[in-house]
Design a protein around this motif. Sequence first.
Motif, PDB file in Angstrom:
ATOM      1  N   LEU A 239       0.834  -1.215   0.000  1.00 42.09           N
ATOM      2  CA  LEU A 239       0.000   0.000   0.000  1.00 42.09           C
ATOM      3  C   LEU A 239       0.865   1.260   0.000  1.00 42.09           C
ATOM      4  O   LEU A 239       2.017   1.241   0.417  1.00 42.09           O
ATOM      5  N   THR A 240       0.259   2.360  -0.463  1.00 42.77           N
ATOM      6  CA  THR A 240       0.950   3.643  -0.409  1.00 42.77           C
ATOM      7  C   THR A 240       0.775   4.252   0.989  1.00 42.77           C
ATOM      8  O   THR A 240      -0.342   4.319   1.503  1.00 42.77           O
ATOM      9  N   ALA A 241       1.876   4.659   1.586  1.00 41.73           N
ATOM     10  CA  ALA A 241       1.816   5.256   2.924  1.00 41.73           C
ATOM     11  C   ALA A 241       1.345   6.705   2.839  1.00 41.73           C
ATOM     12  O   ALA A 241       1.734   7.431   1.922  1.00 41.73           O
ATOM     13  N   THR A 242       0.495   7.126   3.782  1.00 47.00           N
ATOM     14  CA  THR A 242       0.060   8.527   3.879  1.00 47.00           C
ATOM     15  C   THR A 242       0.505   9.082   5.232  1.00 47.00           C
ATOM     16  O   THR A 242      -0.149   8.848   6.240  1.00 47.00           O
ATOM     17  N   PRO A 243       1.649   9.775   5.288  1.00 49.55           N
ATOM     18  CA  PRO A 243       2.121  10.292   6.573  1.00 49.55           C
ATOM     19  C   PRO A 243       1.295  11.490   7.035  1.00 49.55           C
ATOM     20  O   PRO A 243       0.778  12.241   6.212  1.00 49.55           O
ATOM     21  N   ILE A 244       1.165  11.619   8.346  1.00 51.30           N
ATOM     22  CA  ILE A 244       0.384  12.717   8.932  1.00 51.30           C
ATOM     23  C   ILE A 244       1.266  13.511   9.887  1.00 51.30           C
ATOM     24  O   ILE A 244       1.908  12.941  10.781  1.00 51.30           O
ATOM     25  N   ASP A 245       1.313  14.818   9.701  1.00 51.91           N
ATOM     26  CA  ASP A 245       2.062  15.708  10.591  1.00 51.91           C
ATOM     27  C   ASP A 245       1.111  16.359  11.587  1.00 51.91           C
ATOM     28  O   ASP A 245      -0.090  16.408  11.378  1.00 51.91           O
ATOM     29  N   ARG A 246       1.712  16.916  12.670  1.00 53.24           N
ATOM     30  CA  ARG A 246       0.913  17.558  13.709  1.00 53.24           C
ATOM     31  C   ARG A 246       1.406  18.979  13.942  1.00 53.24           C
ATOM     32  O   ARG A 246       1.971  19.299  14.996  1.00 53.24           O
ATOM     33  N   PRO A 247       1.186  19.888  12.946  1.00 56.71           N
ATOM     34  CA  PRO A 247       1.739  21.243  13.094  1.00 56.71           C
ATOM     35  C   PRO A 247       1.153  22.014  14.269  1.00 56.71           C
ATOM     36  O   PRO A 247       1.775  22.961  14.761  1.00 56.71           O
ATOM     37  N   GLN A 248      -0.032  21.624  14.753  1.00 57.72           N
ATOM     38  CA  GLN A 248      -0.631  22.342  15.893  1.00 57.72           C
ATOM     39  C   GLN A 248       0.116  22.056  17.191  1.00 57.72           C
ATOM     40  O   GLN A 248       0.011  22.809  18.146  1.00 57.72           O
ATOM     41  N   ASP A 249       0.791  20.908  17.219  1.00 61.54           N
ATOM     42  CA  ASP A 249       1.530  20.543  18.430  1.00 61.54           C
ATOM     43  C   ASP A 249       3.023  20.649  18.116  1.00 61.54           C
ATOM     44  O   ASP A 249       3.690  19.664  17.819  1.00 61.54           O
ATOM     45  N   GLN A 250       3.532  21.901  18.182  1.00 63.41           N
ATOM     46  CA  GLN A 250       4.899  22.156  17.736  1.00 63.41           C
ATOM     47  C   GLN A 250       5.937  21.341  18.502  1.00 63.41           C
ATOM     48  O   GLN A 250       6.901  20.864  17.916  1.00 63.41           O
ATOM     49  N   SER A 251       5.720  21.176  19.821  1.00 63.52           N
ATOM     50  CA  SER A 251       6.764  20.487  20.594  1.00 63.52           C
ATOM     51  C   SER A 251       6.813  19.014  20.199  1.00 63.52           C
ATOM     52  O   SER A 251       7.887  18.413  20.116  1.00 63.52           O
ATOM     53  N   LEU A 252       5.638  18.436  19.903  1.00 64.16           N
ATOM     54  CA  LEU A 252       5.604  17.040  19.460  1.00 64.16           C
ATOM     55  C   LEU A 252       6.300  16.896  18.109  1.00 64.16           C
ATOM     56  O   LEU A 252       7.130  16.004  17.909  1.00 64.16           O
ATOM     57  N   MET A 253       5.952  17.799  17.195  1.00 63.17           N
ATOM     58  CA  MET A 253       6.532  17.723  15.851  1.00 63.17           C
ATOM     59  C   MET A 253       8.048  17.940  15.914  1.00 63.17           C
ATOM     60  O   MET A 253       8.821  17.255  15.237  1.00 63.17           O
ATOM     61  N   THR A 254       8.469  18.904  16.738  1.00 57.90           N
ATOM     62  CA  THR A 254       9.900  19.176  16.899  1.00 57.90           C
ATOM     63  C   THR A 254      10.624  17.936  17.422  1.00 57.90           C
ATOM     64  O   THR A 254      11.658  17.529  16.888  1.00 57.90           O
ATOM     65  N   ASP A 255      10.044  17.307  18.474  1.00 56.61           N
ATOM     66  CA  ASP A 255      10.670  16.114  19.045  1.00 56.61           C
ATOM     67  C   ASP A 255      10.748  14.984  18.024  1.00 56.61           C
ATOM     68  O   ASP A 255      11.749  14.270  17.929  1.00 56.61           O
ATOM     69  N   PHE A 256       9.663  14.837  17.244  1.00 61.28           N
ATOM     70  CA  PHE A 256       9.619  13.732  16.274  1.00 61.28           C
ATOM     71  C   PHE A 256      10.768  13.835  15.275  1.00 61.28           C
ATOM     72  O   PHE A 256      11.525  12.888  15.080  1.00 61.28           O
ATOM     73  N   TYR A 257      10.915  15.013  14.649  1.00 58.20           N
ATOM     74  CA  TYR A 257      11.957  15.129  13.628  1.00 58.20           C
ATOM     75  C   TYR A 257      13.352  15.169  14.235  1.00 58.20           C
ATOM     76  O   TYR A 257      14.325  14.750  13.614  1.00 58.20           O
ATOM     77  N   GLN A 258      13.447  15.640  15.486  1.00 56.85           N
ATOM     78  CA  GLN A 258      14.742  15.602  16.167  1.00 56.85           C
ATOM     79  C   GLN A 258      15.153  14.145  16.418  1.00 56.85           C
ATOM     80  O   GLN A 258      16.293  13.762  16.171  1.00 56.85           O
ATOM     81  N   LEU A 259      14.192  13.341  16.904  1.00 55.50           N
ATOM     82  CA  LEU A 259      14.505  11.936  17.188  1.00 55.50           C
ATOM     83  C   LEU A 259      14.718  11.140  15.909  1.00 55.50           C
ATOM     84  O   LEU A 259      15.561  10.247  15.851  1.00 55.50           O
ATOM     85  N   LEU A 260      13.950  11.459  14.872  1.00 59.31           N
ATOM     86  CA  LEU A 260      14.008  10.663  13.644  1.00 59.31           C
ATOM     87  C   LEU A 260      15.263  10.962  12.825  1.00 59.31           C
ATOM     88  O   LEU A 260      15.968  10.053  12.399  1.00 59.31           O
ATOM     89  N   VAL A 261      15.539  12.237  12.572  1.00 56.08           N
ATOM     90  CA  VAL A 261      16.664  12.583  11.690  1.00 56.08           C
ATOM     91  C   VAL A 261      17.585  13.658  12.261  1.00 56.08           C
ATOM     92  O   VAL A 261      18.495  14.118  11.572  1.00 56.08           O
ATOM     93  N   GLY A 262      17.352  14.077  13.524  1.00 51.43           N
ATOM     94  CA  GLY A 262      18.222  15.079  14.135  1.00 51.43           C
ATOM     95  C   GLY A 262      18.089  16.453  13.513  1.00 51.43           C
ATOM     96  O   GLY A 262      19.053  17.224  13.478  1.00 51.43           O
ATOM     97  N   LYS A 263      16.899  16.766  12.967  1.00 51.44           N
ATOM     98  CA  LYS A 263      16.707  18.050  12.287  1.00 51.44           C
ATOM     99  C   LYS A 263      15.755  18.955  13.063  1.00 51.44           C
ATOM    100  O   LYS A 263      14.783  18.492  13.655  1.00 51.44           O
ATOM    101  N   SER A 264      16.038  20.266  12.980  1.00 47.70           N
ATOM    102  CA  SER A 264      15.181  21.263  13.618  1.00 47.70           C
ATOM    103  C   SER A 264      13.971  21.528  12.743  1.00 47.70           C
ATOM    104  O   SER A 264      13.973  21.211  11.551  1.00 47.70           O
ATOM    105  N   PRO A 265      12.896  22.136  13.319  1.00 45.00           N
ATOM    106  CA  PRO A 265      11.715  22.458  12.503  1.00 45.00           C
ATOM    107  C   PRO A 265      12.073  23.328  11.296  1.00 45.00           C
ATOM    108  O   PRO A 265      11.545  23.117  10.202  1.00 45.00           O
ATOM    109  N   ALA A 266      12.991  24.292  11.459  1.00 43.70           N
ATOM    110  CA  ALA A 266      13.356  25.151  10.330  1.00 43.70           C
ATOM    111  C   ALA A 266      14.028  24.331   9.230  1.00 43.70           C
ATOM    112  O   ALA A 266      13.789  24.562   8.043  1.00 43.70           O
TER     113      ALA A 266
END
Lengths: 402, 145
Positions: free
Chosen positions: B60-87
Amino acid sequence: MSQVIDIPLAAISRLAFACSALLLAPAATALEASLGSTDLSLRGFGTLGAARSTDGSAELVRDLSQPHGISDHWSLTTDSLFGLQVNARFSPELEAVVQAVTRYKYDETYNPDLSWAFLRLTPNPVLTVRVGRFGTEFYMLSDSRMVGYSYNTVRPPPDYYGTLPFNYLDGLDLAITHPFAGGLLTGKLFTGQSREQSPLGAPPDFDLNESLLIGGYLEYLDGPWQIRLGQTSVRFDNDLPLESFYQQLPKATADELRVKDQWSHFSSLGIVYDQGPFQSQLMLSKTDNEHGTFQDTWAGYLQLNYRIKDWTPFLGLSFATSDPKALSHPIPPVTDPYQLDFYSNQRTVFVGARWDFYRNVCLKAQVDVIRGSADSKFLYRYETEDWDGSMTIMSLALDFVF
Amino acid sequence: MQDRKGLLLLLFVLLMSQSAVVAEDSLVVVMGSDSDVERLTREQVVHIFLGRFRRLPNGLTATPIDRPQDQSLMTDFYQLLVGKSPAEIRSYWSRLIFSGKTAPPRQAGSGQEVVRWLAETPGAIAYMRPDECPPQLRVVLRLGP
């Protein structure tokens, strides 16, 4: 020389427009709406950039599509631009993208160009097909050169990207991505026709319209590494607008210099290493020409970036060096200076920083120290007798997306 | 003398970056429990969320979902996943969006919307804090210190 000062009425109104968009930008993220089953979004990007050099004896261009370059007074023309993009998503598999960009262009106007207008079909995650007008991918980042927010330098290194007047083509591309040996392998092929112009310092411009472009690349991505090998060939459909010059030469000599129906080949290697706060890019390219005008060129750059909180300092080194084609029927007093107009021999050390001080907005400052030979002219306009091949450029830019 | 200064600066930079990574809590990457995907590797989740390759192991084709309303969650996710900041993530997507490549993840307005989309959309995949993960969801990857 007063031309730079003359343009600005139109320029200033466009920039005012860009600035007002900037003020709105942080408030409005991408505008999104739905029409029936179609998802529409309106997004934009832009740069307000000022640059000057320490040397008034030549103007360095950002790329060969611009008629004036950076001179010894601060100017907004080289780097400032504004783009708008509409995406219409008809289904998860089918999307239409239309983008217009206004920037200082070949005819000294800011008339917007339709830079993208294509349909993208993604029947499955492996295959993507695009039909219409889309960005050229000569080199690794060459289809996002206008989107300053997407990179750290004020402009893509001119030694490397500057010789490309091609921004878009009308045609077709096809990409296949598949897992391979623990990473991801992507192959892409594209073909189409250019619709652009390249200025030569004085009208008429070099008409690239209907030049044929054929190319492709192979890219491998594994963890922090991304490696791409690319090849693009261009067959020019028009000669440089120098007919009276060619007419004065013996036919055999003129034919060697004519580019119409002749090919130029661009080969490139790009390596990106991107791990956490550290990012580096190494790009190399080799251009080969089947005519005696544009010179066979080696170009490349290495750029190192390290993010510290909201700051990303960077340091880079770029170069371009070329050789004129040995002609079979040269007339040295005439053909030597002609060929020299397309010569590059320079190196640049660039250092600067990007500051992400606000959501979707960043500020950049950069210094480029260029050292080259006095006859390195291809990337410059309006050289005077004082031109010695060396200058220092200072640049500031505010980039935004919404 | 200059060399020593450079070395000190480099050490300082490295220390700064180390301290930035330690702070986050753990997160879970989740899918609907009726999806027959049991586990995903970190690499697969990176490819899906960065739009590089969105095919799931079940085809199946994956459909990823982001959570821009919860900035701290989104920030933590990308920091843990790839070590990148929101910017950095926004900069990354601006390149892909404005060169007409892949679409970014779908933007959910709230945690409830995420749960609803996960139930409705085959191939939907999202991230959340472990304590807000309802039992009907399946954890396909854990990210954490």
